[in-house]
Design a protein around this motif. Structure first.
Motif, mmCIF file in Angstrom:
data_model
loop_
_atom_site.group_PDB
_atom_site.id
_atom_site.type_symbol
_atom_site.label_atom_id
_atom_site.label_comp_id
_atom_site.label_asym_id
_atom_site.label_seq_id
_atom_site.Cartn_x
_atom_site.Cartn_y
_atom_site.Cartn_z
ATOM 1 N N SER A 39 -27.541 10.314 3.973
ATOM 2 C CA SER A 39 -26.571 9.881 2.963
ATOM 3 C C SER A 39 -27.018 10.304 1.562
ATOM 4 C CB SER A 39 -26.261 8.391 3.082
ATOM 5 O OG SER A 39 -27.408 7.665 2.822
ATOM 6 N N GLN A 40 -28.318 10.363 1.322
ATOM 7 C CA GLN A 40 -28.769 10.875 0.016
ATOM 8 C C GLN A 40 -28.398 12.362 -0.142
ATOM 9 O OE1 GLN A 40 -32.991 10.087 -0.248
ATOM 10 N NE2 GLN A 40 -32.691 7.914 -0.749
ATOM 11 N N VAL A 41 -28.561 13.124 0.946
ATOM 12 C CA VAL A 41 -28.208 14.555 0.879
ATOM 13 C C VAL A 41 -26.717 14.683 0.555
ATOM 14 C CG1 VAL A 41 -28.113 16.743 2.155
ATOM 15 C CG2 VAL A 41 -30.034 15.184 2.514
ATOM 16 N N SER A 42 -25.919 13.845 1.214
ATOM 17 C CA SER A 42 -24.473 13.873 0.995
ATOM 18 C C SER A 42 -24.137 13.548 -0.474
ATOM 19 C CB SER A 42 -23.833 12.871 1.968
ATOM 20 O OG SER A 42 -22.545 12.589 1.579
ATOM 21 N N GLU A 43 -24.769 12.509 -1.012
ATOM 22 C CA GLU A 43 -24.519 12.133 -2.417
ATOM 23 C C GLU A 43 -24.928 13.267 -3.363
ATOM 24 O OE1 GLU A 43 -22.875 9.433 -3.522
ATOM 25 O OE2 GLU A 43 -22.560 9.191 -1.368
ATOM 26 N N ILE A 44 -26.044 13.913 -3.050
ATOM 27 C CA ILE A 44 -26.529 15.015 -3.905
ATOM 28 C C ILE A 44 -25.508 16.160 -3.911
ATOM 29 C CG2 ILE A 44 -28.320 16.807 -4.143
ATOM 30 C CD1 ILE A 44 -30.289 14.655 -2.939
ATOM 31 N N VAL A 86 -38.704 35.796 -6.367
ATOM 32 C CA VAL A 86 -39.036 34.692 -7.280
ATOM 33 C C VAL A 86 -37.751 34.189 -7.930
ATOM 34 C CG1 VAL A 86 -40.492 33.949 -9.211
ATOM 35 C CG2 VAL A 86 -41.123 35.987 -7.927
ATOM 36 N N GLY A 87 -37.633 32.865 -8.115
ATOM 37 C CA GLY A 87 -36.479 32.275 -8.814
ATOM 38 C C GLY A 87 -36.790 30.811 -9.079
ATOM 39 N N LYS A 88 -36.730 30.435 -10.337
ATOM 40 C CA LYS A 88 -37.174 29.082 -10.700
ATOM 41 C C LYS A 88 -36.033 28.061 -10.619
ATOM 42 C CE LYS A 88 -40.695 27.742 -13.976
ATOM 43 N NZ LYS A 88 -41.166 27.964 -15.321
ATOM 44 N N PRO A 89 -36.279 26.913 -9.968
ATOM 45 C CA PRO A 89 -35.263 25.854 -9.998
ATOM 46 C C PRO A 89 -35.320 25.118 -11.334
ATOM 47 C CG PRO A 89 -37.192 25.100 -8.788
ATOM 48 C CD PRO A 89 -37.482 26.518 -9.203
ATOM 49 N N ASP A 90 -34.275 24.338 -11.635
ATOM 50 C CA ASP A 90 -34.304 23.490 -12.826
ATOM 51 C C ASP A 90 -34.880 22.123 -12.494
ATOM 52 O OD1 ASP A 90 -33.038 25.269 -14.711
ATOM 53 O OD2 ASP A 90 -31.277 25.095 -13.415
ATOM 54 N N ILE A 91 -34.722 21.735 -11.216
ATOM 55 C CA ILE A 91 -35.173 20.399 -10.820
ATOM 56 C C ILE A 91 -35.457 20.392 -9.310
ATOM 57 C CG2 ILE A 91 -32.779 19.518 -10.476
ATOM 58 C CD1 ILE A 91 -33.828 16.922 -11.937
ATOM 59 N N VAL A 92 -36.497 19.658 -8.917
ATOM 60 C CA VAL A 92 -36.846 19.583 -7.490
ATOM 61 C C VAL A 92 -36.558 18.161 -6.999
ATOM 62 C CG1 VAL A 92 -38.688 19.906 -5.781
ATOM 63 C CG2 VAL A 92 -38.696 21.263 -7.891
ATOM 64 N N VAL A 93 -35.910 18.064 -5.826
ATOM 65 C CA VAL A 93 -35.514 16.756 -5.290
ATOM 66 C C VAL A 93 -35.944 16.660 -3.825
ATOM 67 C CG1 VAL A 93 -33.569 15.196 -4.884
ATOM 68 C CG2 VAL A 93 -33.492 16.767 -6.808
ATOM 69 N N TRP A 94 -36.488 15.486 -3.456
ATOM 70 C CA TRP A 94 -36.912 15.251 -2.073
ATOM 71 C C TRP A 94 -36.057 14.136 -1.471
ATOM 72 C CZ3 TRP A 94 -40.248 16.316 -6.072
ATOM 73 C CH2 TRP A 94 -41.199 17.328 -5.887
ATOM 74 N N LEU A 125 -29.529 12.129 -10.380
ATOM 75 C CA LEU A 125 -30.307 12.355 -9.156
ATOM 76 C C LEU A 125 -31.277 11.197 -8.912
ATOM 77 C CD1 LEU A 125 -30.937 16.197 -9.510
ATOM 78 C CD2 LEU A 125 -29.704 15.081 -7.632
ATOM 79 N N VAL A 126 -31.865 10.686 -9.975
ATOM 80 C CA VAL A 126 -32.771 9.536 -9.853
ATOM 81 C C VAL A 126 -32.007 8.333 -9.289
ATOM 82 C CG1 VAL A 126 -34.093 7.836 -11.205
ATOM 83 C CG2 VAL A 126 -34.452 10.289 -11.579
ATOM 84 N N GLN A 127 -30.768 8.177 -9.693
ATOM 85 C CA GLN A 127 -29.950 7.066 -9.151
ATOM 86 C C GLN A 127 -29.781 7.205 -7.631
ATOM 87 O OE1 GLN A 127 -26.374 7.363 -11.504
ATOM 88 N NE2 GLN A 127 -27.230 6.167 -13.200
ATOM 89 N N ILE A 128 -29.736 8.443 -7.154
ATOM 90 C CA ILE A 128 -29.518 8.664 -5.708
ATOM 91 C C ILE A 128 -30.814 8.523 -4.903
ATOM 92 C CG2 ILE A 128 -28.750 10.348 -3.960
ATOM 93 C CD1 ILE A 128 -26.929 11.580 -6.140
ATOM 94 N N VAL A 129 -31.906 9.162 -5.362
ATOM 95 C CA VAL A 129 -33.124 9.209 -4.520
ATOM 96 C C VAL A 129 -34.313 8.432 -5.085
ATOM 97 C CG1 VAL A 129 -32.566 11.424 -3.428
ATOM 98 C CG2 VAL A 129 -33.861 11.411 -5.550
ATOM 99 N N GLY A 130 -34.210 7.945 -6.315
ATOM 100 C CA GLY A 130 -35.344 7.236 -6.938
ATOM 101 C C GLY A 130 -36.197 8.218 -7.738
#
Ligand SMILES: Cc1cc2nc3c(=O)[nH]c(=O)nc-3n(C[C@H](O)[C@H](O)[C@H](O)COP(=O)(O)OP(=O)(O)OC[C@H]3O[C@@H](n4cnc5c(N)ncnc54)[C@H](O)[C@@H]3O)c2cc1C
Length: 460
Positions: A50-55, A37-45, A10-15
């Motif tokens: 194109s970043q959304v597509s890669e994700i 309530v429900g916890k995510p494992d990771i949060v991405v902005w 994910l870091v490769q895609i969005v930094g």
């Protein structure tokens, strides 16, 4: 899934600055404005399509659930990651890309906040009519995904009625454009409206082309007080079936009026129900004529008092009060279920009576307000979740409210969506065949059930 591998990709895609596994972020993004309530494992902005597509491609490859989120003001658990995985926060995609005055339309990214868009349109004397009470925070993407309504939907309709086309990232990462720039269009199936109201389960809306409208030159607000909910319901029904066409027809019951009065430090006359109407138009004389007619209809239904706001400030203050109803009631008890059961206009008085009876039967507080003109009620079931007996009674009352709405020919949700909160009740309203068609549509677009799983119907 290997968590560090997921983060690295994910870091490769969005930094790195747009990815977080910090516990404070995981906690903050584990809730919306509902009880879920429900916890995510990771949060991405993400910052662009194109970043959304890669994700999405990555999520499919690794079979990780993705939950899209705007401002998190949802009242049904839609942006709560029911199965963990990636929480995709869309708020950084917040550019207004085009204001096309000649064609009365705008092109915006999904993270644009409703109020920011309308502030931009104000100098042109234009506006986007559907106005959720959460407008200072909610995003266009969230409004699309929920097909939000609000106070003026009674005259102007909901987001569905103002959308010309969308850019959508499909669950497999493909990007499509739906709709057309034209005001009319019947070229093929209406994919735009398939995504509107799909609660982030069929695709991620990255852009929207929306119609806009000239701001009415005049708006006047009338408050009518009643000593029974039934009379208020009947008066609203009379106004709604006349040719007066209000741009808002709202109701607050006694408990809501008292809570708002305390919360906003405003004085209201004693009443059991307060109906608030707005009339708009380009001629002040015409707006005043409609106000006079509406007053007569309310008085015929035994209104105890009718006031007309003299100034814009007075009207704005009244709307602010109405829009603070949810937060004001939330101060009365630690927990609450915000419902939006909706019935046909002719059944409004009956539904109001049924809610009062349900509150008595289960011995719980159910203050009610809402966009009553379009039958969209907001009964708020108040309880204390630390008291198991009261919690049980609150849940039983909620089920009875859903049942009453369906019996009266209504729906579980007029605007807040099904999400997690109403998924167990979905089959109360929809037939097995209908649900099966919805499942098949979901399966065609998202065969791996990657996008916002667990929402809308039980077992999704
Ligand atoms: C005080 C208050 C008042 C409210 N008043 C109203 C009202 O008057 N009328 C009304 O209709 N609602 C109202 N709501 C509910 C809520 O504000 C709306 O549903 C709003 O449109 C949600 O927008 P959001 O940006 O907060 O979306 P979120 O809450 O973040 O998400 C809502 C849903 O949309 C999905 N989603 C978000 N962004 C995208 C995207 N880009 N693509 C695909 N899916 C996406 C999420 O997965 C989720 O299912 C109110 C809520 C509060 C707290």
């Amino acid at each position: 899934v290997n968590a560090s591998e997921l983060k690295k990709r994910l870091v490769q895609i969005v930094g790195a600055e747009n990815v977080s596994t910090e516990s404070v972020d995981l906690l903050c993004y584990s809730r919306d404005a509902s009880e879920n309530v429900g916890k995510p494992d990771i949060v991405v902005w993400p910052n662009n399509t194109s970043q959304v597509s890669e994700i999405m491609k990555l999520a499919n490859e690794l079979r990780v659930p993705v939950t899209p989120r705007g401002a998190g003001t949802c009242l049904s658990g839609g942006p709560v990651p029911a199965r963990g995985g990636i929480l995709l926060v869309m708020t950084r995609m917040n550019k207004i890309l085009e204001v096309d005055i000649a064609n009365l339309q705008v092109l915006v990214e999904c993270g644009v906040v409703w109020q920011d868009l309308n502030n931009e349109l104000m100098p042109y004397k234009l506006f986007l009519p559907p106005d959720p009470a959460s407008k200072d925070a909610c995003t266009i993407g969230g409004c699309m995904a929920e097909c939000s309504g609000g106070i003026r939907a009674v005259k102007y309709g909901t987001f569905r009625d103002w959308t010309l086309g969308l850019q959508v990232v499909l669950p497999n990462g493909e990007v499509i454009e739906t709709g057309a720039k034209t005001r009319k269009g019947v070229s093929g199936y209406d994919l735009t409206r398939l995504f509107i109201g799909s609660e982030g389960t069929l695709g991620i809306i990255t852009r929207a082309r929306l119609r806009i409208f000239p701001l009415p030159r005049h708006r006047l607000v009338m408050s009518a007080y009643f000593d029974s909910m039934e009379s208020a319901g009947k008066a609203i029904f009379r106004v709604m079936t006349s040719d007066l066409i209000p741009s808002a027809a709202e109701l607050m019951d006694k408990q809501t009026v008292e809570a708002v009065s305390k919360f906003m430090k405003m004085e209201f006359p004693e009443c059991i129900a307060l109906a608030i109407f707005e009339f708009d138009g380009s001629s002040l004389g015409e707006v005043k004529r409609r106000i006079r007619q509406a007053r007569k209809l309310c008085e015929r239904e035994k209104a105890t008092r009718v006031d007309v706001s003299e100034t814009v400030e007075e009207s704005d203050r009244l709307w602010q009060a109405r829009k603070s109803a949810g937060p004001a009631l939330a101060t009365l008890k630690p927990s609450s279920l915000h419902e939006d059961a909706t019935v046909p206009t002719s059944r409004i008085p009956e539904m109001l009576t049924r809610i009062e009876q349900i509150a008595q039967k289960h011995n719980v507080l159910i203050p009610t307000f809402g966009h009553v003109g379009d039958g969209n009620l907001h009964p708020i079931i108040l309880y204390d979740e630390r008291n198991p007996d009261e919690k049980k009674r609150a849940e039983a009352a909620t089920t009875d409210i859903f049942r009453a709405a369906i019996e009266l020919g209504g729906t579980l949700s007029g605007e807040h969506g099904i999400g997690l909160s109403k998924a167990p009740f979905f089959s109360m309203e929809h037939s097995t065949q209908e649900i099966e068609i919805m499942r098949k549509i979901k399966n065609v677009l998202d065969p791996n059930n990657i996008l916002n799983p667990g929402k809308i119907w039980a077992g999704a």
